[in-house]
Enzyme design. Structure first.
Site, PDB file in Angstrom:
ATOM      1  N   LYS A 147      -1.315  -8.045 -16.120  1.00  0.00           N
ATOM      2  CA  LYS A 147      -2.488  -8.324 -15.274  1.00  0.00           C
ATOM      3  C   LYS A 147      -3.777  -8.095 -16.070  1.00  0.00           C
ATOM      4  O   LYS A 147      -4.702  -8.903 -16.005  1.00  0.00           O
ATOM      5  CB  LYS A 147      -2.502  -7.379 -14.065  1.00  0.00           C
ATOM      6  CG  LYS A 147      -1.495  -7.745 -13.003  1.00  0.00           C
ATOM      7  CD  LYS A 147      -1.540  -6.731 -11.866  1.00  0.00           C
ATOM      8  CE  LYS A 147      -0.343  -6.902 -10.963  1.00  0.00           C
ATOM      9  NZ  LYS A 147      -0.126  -5.822 -10.038  1.00  0.00           N
ATOM     10  N   ASP A 184      -3.722  -8.277  -3.002  1.00  0.00           N
ATOM     11  CA  ASP A 184      -2.283  -8.548  -2.909  1.00  0.00           C
ATOM     12  C   ASP A 184      -1.893  -9.301  -1.631  1.00  0.00           C
ATOM     13  O   ASP A 184      -0.791  -9.828  -1.539  1.00  0.00           O
ATOM     14  CB  ASP A 184      -1.505  -7.224  -2.927  1.00  0.00           C
ATOM     15  CG  ASP A 184      -1.090  -6.832  -4.334  1.00  0.00           C
ATOM     16  OD1 ASP A 184      -0.859  -7.739  -5.155  1.00  0.00           O
ATOM     17  OD2 ASP A 184      -0.973  -5.623  -4.600  1.00  0.00           O
ATOM     18  N   GLN A 243      -0.923  -0.449  -7.138  1.00  0.00           N
ATOM     19  CA  GLN A 243       0.383  -0.762  -7.722  1.00  0.00           C
ATOM     20  C   GLN A 243       1.475   0.035  -7.000  1.00  0.00           C
ATOM     21  O   GLN A 243       1.386   1.249  -6.872  1.00  0.00           O
ATOM     22  CB  GLN A 243       0.362  -0.426  -9.232  1.00  0.00           C
ATOM     23  CG  GLN A 243       1.616  -0.808  -9.979  1.00  0.00           C
ATOM     24  CD  GLN A 243       1.888  -2.316  -9.988  1.00  0.00           C
ATOM     25  OE1 GLN A 243       0.975  -3.134 -10.002  1.00  0.00           O
ATOM     26  NE2 GLN A 243       3.152  -2.684  -9.954  1.00  0.00           N
TER      27      GLN A 243
END
Ligand code: NAP
Length: 282
Positions: A52, A119, A96
């Site tokens: 990322k 997300d 995360q």
């Protein structure tokens, strides 16, 4: 002839488009910014986070990873997210996963402001997704749709079977297939006679995490096969679908690696730009 759905190629083309989009935003003095919260040291997460970070840099998105010790309290984490929610320079926030056991993941995800939910896991966005009223969807789902669009594979009126009912792939993908007028069946570990379902499907998406679960005798002639599974076996990465066996029976198929995987990270970056634009446009 079977079409190989080349996710790497589509991801590269999308990356170029996103680089252009960032230049447009920069002209308006906007630097799209993503904050990533990492708690503890998880080697698998680190690899994904590195990907990322690299892609954000390539596209021109400012990516900031905030690393916290695995002993951080839930309250400290929530306070940090609230601070980021309030910061107008922050366009996207993601945490995360997985988080350490003492932290309530659902609560953390729900603390992120829905308009900064990179997300697409926030319950508000998940609900709006089923109402077909949001552009914010989980990255893997966005990636699968991008792949289908690139190869002009229309799901309207088709029988689609999605294997797996996770909140990050199976369920949200079902909402998007319905939005595109497919007839959708979701299978899971308690499904009886999976082959009966997949044998009738025009399109099968597998998100299980079981190497070569789907065999040649389980698919219909000319089916479109999308493999989300990433399974390590004998040092090799392989999908849920037996690629070799199914290849010439399918009309289109994703390889693993090189199918859905490369599109997931770039789709996350695309979502950050969508969030940034939404925030500018109010
Ligand atoms: P997950 O949350 O554990 O979901 C797996 C799903 O598979 C569950 O719904 C489970 O059913 C179902 N299942 C398990 N065994 C089954 C069987 N024999 N027949 C039918 N369904 C079965 O997993 P996940 O996080 O979605 O990940 C799944 C796989 O996708 C992993 O290999 C992961 O690495 C990969 N993945 C790849 C990407 C990408 O970008 N390419 C993104 C996300 C995930 P129950 O609900 O009944 O337990």
């Amino acid at each position: 002839m079977t079409t190989i759905l080349d996710g790497k190629n589509v991801a590269n083309q999308l990356t170029t488009k996103l680089q252009e989009k960032v230049k447009e935003l920069n002209l308006k003095n906007i630097i799209p910014t993503l904050y990533v919260i990492e708690v503890g040291e998880d080697p698998a997460s680190r690899i994904y986070l590195k990907a990322k970070e690299n892609l954000a840099k390539r596209i021109g998105i400012k990516e900031v990873t905030l690393k916290f010790s695995e002993n951080i309290s839930q309250k400290e984490l929530i306070d940090k997210i609230i601070e980021l929610n309030r910061d107008p320079k922050v366009n996207g926030i993601m945490v995360q996963l997985p988080l350490p056991k003492h932290i309530d993941t659902e609560k953390i995800v729900a603390t992120i402001a829905p308009e900064k939910d990179a997300d697409g896991f926030h319950p508000y966005n998940q609900g709006r997704m089923w109402q077909s009223k949001t552009q914010i969807i989980p990255a893997t789902v966005r990636g699968i749709l991008a792949l289908l669009d690139y190869y002009q594979l229309d799901v309207s009126g088709k029988d689609a079977v999605i294997i797996g009912r996770s909140l990050i792939v199976g369920k949200p993908l079902a909402s998007q297939f319905l939005r595109r007028d497919a007839t959708v069946t979701i299978a899971h570990s308690k499904t009886k006679n999976l082959a009966d379902l997949t044998n009738r499907a025009d399109i099968v998406v597998s998100d299980v995490g079981q190497a070569h679960l789907l065999k040649r005798d389980m698919i219909k002639e000319n089916a479109v096969l999308i493999d989300v599974g990433m399974n390590r076996k004998n040092g090799h990465l392989m999908g849920d679908i037996d690629y070799q066996e199914c290849f010439d029976k399918a009309s289109a198929i994703t390889p693993v690696p090189g199918g859905v995987g490369p599109l997931t990270v770039v789709s996350l970056m695309q979502q950050v730009l969508i969030l940034a634009e939404n925030q500018i446009n109010g």
